[in-house]
Design an enzyme around this catalytic site. Structure first.
Site, PDB file in Angstrom:
ATOM      1  N   GLU A  86       0.827  -1.209   0.000  1.00  0.00           N
ATOM      2  CA  GLU A  86       0.000   0.000   0.000  1.00  0.00           C
ATOM      3  C   GLU A  86       0.865   1.264   0.000  1.00  0.00           C
ATOM      4  O   GLU A  86       0.563   2.214  -0.729  1.00  0.00           O
ATOM      5  CB  GLU A  86      -0.932   0.012   1.221  1.00  0.00           C
ATOM      6  CG  GLU A  86      -1.934  -1.116   1.233  1.00  0.00           C
ATOM      7  CD  GLU A  86      -1.427  -2.406   1.880  1.00  0.00           C
ATOM      8  OE1 GLU A  86      -2.262  -3.297   2.111  1.00  0.00           O
ATOM      9  OE2 GLU A  86      -0.218  -2.532   2.147  1.00  0.00           O
ATOM     10  N   CYS A 139       0.140   1.039   7.133  1.00  0.00           N
ATOM     11  CA  CYS A 139      -0.477   1.303   5.830  1.00  0.00           C
ATOM     12  C   CYS A 139      -1.841   1.973   5.974  1.00  0.00           C
ATOM     13  O   CYS A 139      -2.176   2.863   5.195  1.00  0.00           O
ATOM     14  CB  CYS A 139      -0.594   0.008   5.043  1.00  0.00           C
ATOM     15  SG  CYS A 139       1.028  -0.650   4.563  1.00  0.00           S
TER      16      CYS A 139
END
Length: 162
Positions: A60, A91
């Site tokens: 991510e 993330c």
């Protein structure tokens, strides 16, 4: 199934495919992410923690960095991130800071834990007092000195707010 759900599943499958390919190539963990704007892929990212020797190089984060670079912005407000797995705390924080419009993921954190990627201890650590954390954490009371960076920020007429 709705058109939106079909589209979501199509992009999710691509994130999953990225994750599988990443493992096969030996570049890092089994995670893939795609950022989409106006139904077009803007950026892709995979977990390259071990190949880049960078503990922050999760799928991510890698996708967010690529999307921001491509779009020349740090706000991804009109974008959706598709992740092969539920994002870890780092993330998830980055997703919020990037102001992504939506998060769509496939596997959940329980499935990740079963494969050896258990982030639950981080969630628990955040709720502990500093003195009880696994990593010794100290805060010194430097009341006046600690205000200096924030005062510099508040007084900066040329700052870019985020």
């Amino acid at each position: 199934m709705s058109t939106k759900e079909n589209r979501d599943k199509k992009f999710l499958q691509q994130a999953i495919d990225l994750a599988v390919e990443n493992v096969k190539k030996g570049k890092g963990g089994p995670f893939g992410a795609i950022i989409v704007k106006n139904n077009k892929i803007i950026a892709k990212g995979t977990n390259v923690v071990t190949s880049k020797n960078d503990p922050s190089a999760h799928a991510e984060i890698s996708a967010i960095r690529a999307a921001c670079k491509k779009l020349k912005t740090f706000h991804l407000k009109d974008c959706t991130i598709y992740s092969s797995c539920e994002p870890c705390p780092m993330c998830l924080g980055a997703i919020y800071w990037a102001h992504l419009e939506r998060l769509v993921f496939a596997a959940d954190k329980k499935q990740a834990a079963e494969a050896g990627f258990d982030d639950d201890f981080i969630y628990k650590e955040l709720n502990l007092s500093y003195s009880k954390r696994k990593i010794p954490t100290l805060r010194y009371d430097m009341e006046e000195e600690s205000k200096e960076p924030f005062m510099a920020w508040l007084n900066n007429e040329n700052k870019i707010k985020y």
